[in-house]
Design a protein around this motif. Structure first.
Motif: not given
Length: 153
Positions: A93-100, A118-121, A133-139, A143-150
């Motif tokens: 939901v948060v990533l959707t709001h970022l994209q919007e 930052a959201l991924g972290k 990681q399951s919430y990652a999408r191409p927003v 960057s979200f996925a790399s934040g989770v990984l970091a």
């Protein structure tokens, strides 16, 4: 003797979660490394003059911040709103709001990657690596996925 046409491992099955995670990392990791290297190079002060250096939070005292009362930049306001929202809603939901927000205000596009990172972290700290990681999408690329990984490493 008849041989089976199904590709199988020695134990007789195709592979489990470890194999899927390995394949995902094999696809995502090179992209993350390229993007993080690109971002690191853009943050280097190539001019040699200290006037262009990046100011960190530790360089500013809290007294200076409170006495100036400068309005926050739009990207900082958005980052704080989304980080707060992440405490109450799932990262999807948060990533959707970022994209919007980026779609509604294109000037935020150049800050999208850092906000998503930052959201991924933060999501990794809240949900754990695999669930976040399951919430990652191409927003904003990956960057979200790399934040989770970091945050996980």
């Amino acid at each position: 003797m008849k041989h089976s046409t199904n590709p199988q491992t020695r134990r007789g099955h195709r592979g489990g979660p470890a194999r899927r995670i390995g394949r995902t990392l094999a696809l995502v990791l090179p992209v993350v490394l390229v993007l993080s290297g690109t971002l690191a190079v853009t943050r280097v002060n190539w001019t040699g003059s200290p006037s262009g250096s990046v100011l960190t939070a530790s360089d500013v005292s809290s007294a200076e911040v409170s006495s100036k009362a400068v309005p926050q930049a739009p990207q900082d306001v958005l980052r704080e709103q989304l980080m707060s929202e992440l405490q109450h809603r799932n990262p999807g939901v948060v990533l959707t709001h970022l994209q919007e927000a980026v779609n509604g205000r294109p000037s935020l596009a150049r800050h999208c990657a850092s906000i998503a990172h930052a959201l991924g972290k933060a999501a990794e700290r809240i949900y754990g690596a695999s669930r976040a990681q399951s919430y990652a999408r191409p927003v904003c690329d990956t960057s979200f996925a790399s934040g989770v990984l970091a945050a996980h490493s």
